[in-house]
Design a protein around this motif. Structure first.
Motif, mmCIF file in Angstrom:
data_model
loop_
_atom_site.group_PDB
_atom_site.id
_atom_site.type_symbol
_atom_site.label_atom_id
_atom_site.label_comp_id
_atom_site.label_asym_id
_atom_site.label_seq_id
_atom_site.Cartn_x
_atom_site.Cartn_y
_atom_site.Cartn_z
ATOM 1 N N THR A 1 -5.816 -4.401 -12.896
ATOM 2 C CA THR A 1 -5.966 -5.099 -11.754
ATOM 3 C C THR A 1 -5.809 -3.943 -10.347
ATOM 4 O O THR A 1 -5.079 -3.045 -10.616
ATOM 5 N N PRO A 2 -6.618 -3.819 -9.247
ATOM 6 C CA PRO A 2 -6.335 -3.109 -8.324
ATOM 7 C C PRO A 2 -5.126 -3.037 -7.774
ATOM 8 O O PRO A 2 -4.575 -4.083 -7.347
ATOM 9 N N ILE A 3 -4.662 -1.945 -7.441
ATOM 10 C CA ILE A 3 -3.281 -1.918 -6.782
ATOM 11 C C ILE A 3 -3.195 -0.967 -5.608
ATOM 12 O O ILE A 3 -3.664 0.037 -5.688
ATOM 13 N N LEU A 4 -2.849 -1.701 -4.495
ATOM 14 C CA LEU A 4 -2.703 -1.110 -3.069
ATOM 15 C C LEU A 4 -0.953 -0.764 -2.987
ATOM 16 O O LEU A 4 -0.233 -1.721 -2.801
ATOM 17 N N MET A 5 -0.602 0.535 -3.065
ATOM 18 C CA MET A 5 0.663 0.999 -3.033
ATOM 19 C C MET A 5 1.081 0.997 -1.608
ATOM 20 O O MET A 5 0.426 1.866 -0.815
ATOM 21 N N TYR B 1 -3.082 3.942 -1.226
ATOM 22 C CA TYR B 1 -1.923 4.173 -0.826
ATOM 23 C C TYR B 1 -1.926 4.215 0.734
ATOM 24 O O TYR B 1 -2.812 4.422 1.552
ATOM 25 N N LEU B 2 -0.949 3.059 1.331
ATOM 26 C CA LEU B 2 -0.904 2.800 2.741
ATOM 27 C C LEU B 2 0.358 3.054 3.311
ATOM 28 O O LEU B 2 1.396 2.612 2.598
ATOM 29 N N LEU B 3 0.630 3.656 4.393
ATOM 30 C CA LEU B 3 2.071 4.131 4.728
ATOM 31 C C LEU B 3 2.383 2.992 5.806
ATOM 32 O O LEU B 3 1.746 2.440 6.694
ATOM 33 N N LYS B 4 3.575 2.782 5.686
ATOM 34 C CA LYS B 4 4.190 1.710 7.088
ATOM 35 C C LYS B 4 4.675 2.699 8.202
ATOM 36 O O LYS B 4 4.945 3.709 7.886
ATOM 37 N N PRO B 5 4.662 2.069 9.357
ATOM 38 C CA PRO B 5 4.073 0.802 9.559
ATOM 39 C C PRO B 5 2.487 0.602 9.489
ATOM 40 O O PRO B 5 1.845 1.468 9.620
ATOM 41 N N PHE B 6 1.951 -0.604 9.123
ATOM 42 C CA PHE B 6 0.491 -0.438 9.034
ATOM 43 C C PHE B 6 0.052 -1.825 9.745
ATOM 44 O O PHE B 6 0.936 -2.635 10.085
#
Length: 226
Positions: A73-77, A98-103
């Protein structure tokens, strides 16, 4: 889409779950790493939104263990840890993005759409098509031969699931899991009722006979010409 959010911060999880559900997705929530792994293994998800800093197993370990057990399954960290080493570690353990907070919420949705498109063998376009029937996943709009077909939120989720699996048989249990999630009585005929609603919406169009009943098995939406 059916999504799993693994996030222990109640403020962030509420924001994500509420927004994703308002965007007409089915969303399950796990609040620690162990629960996230268990739910990812037990359910069939289109994508997983995985925080890194979690109670129990952290997100890196959850991702590594899921990949080791064959979960593709695709995973967005998602994390506040912004060093290059952390990003590399996340990708190396099997995360797809990979996505950084804040978003911004819109960016989360756009990245999830991109991940699920990559995971499909069909076109990378956000518009699904089966013969004259199209479904714009960004606008949440169905059309036949370019003419809009108004759908309720539940009808949209049902048609999206059938179209994403066009040409394959989908059981009533699969429909129940992906369209209604945990809010479905397995003894109910709700799936049959809503397939009937969809057929009535398509009646009189060139897509009228596209949803077929496979006796004893479930339903199949024809991929190309009927």
């Amino acid at each position: 889409m059916r999504l799993l959010v693994v996030e222990d911060d109640p403020t962030i999880s509420h924001f994500l779950v509420k927004g994703l559900r308002e965007d007409q997705h089915l969303v399950d929530l796990a609040e620690d790493g162990d629960a996230g792994e268990a739910q990812a293994l037990a359910g069939e998800y289109d994508a997983i939104l995985l925080d890194v800093m979690l109670p129990g197993q952290d997100g890196f370990e959850v991702c590594r263990r899921l990949r080791a057990q064959g979960v593709d399954t695709p995973i967005l960290m998602v994390t506040a840890r912004d060093t290059v080493g952390d990003r590399v570690r996340g990708l190396d353990t099997g995360a797809d993005d990979y996505l950084l907070k804040p978003f911004a919420f819109d960016e989360v949705v756009a990245r999830l759409r991109a991940l699920t498109r990559r995971g499909r063998t069909a076109s990378l376009s956000s518009v699904l098509q089966a013969g004259p029937l199209t479904l714009d996943q960004e606008a949440h709009q169905a059309a036949v031969d370019g003419v809009s077909v108004p759908l309720t939120a539940t009808e949209y989720r049902l048609l999206e699931y059938l179209m994403r699996r066009a040409g394959t048989i989908v059981s009533r249990d699969q429909l129940a899991e992906h369209v209604w999630g945990g809010e479905y009585d397995p003894c109910s005929n709700l799936a049959d009722v809503y397939v009937g609603y969809l057929r009535r919406k398509l009646a009189g169009t060139s897509a009228a006979d596209r949803i077929r009943t496979i006796r004893g098995l479930g339903y199949m939406l024809s991929r190309g010409e009927p």
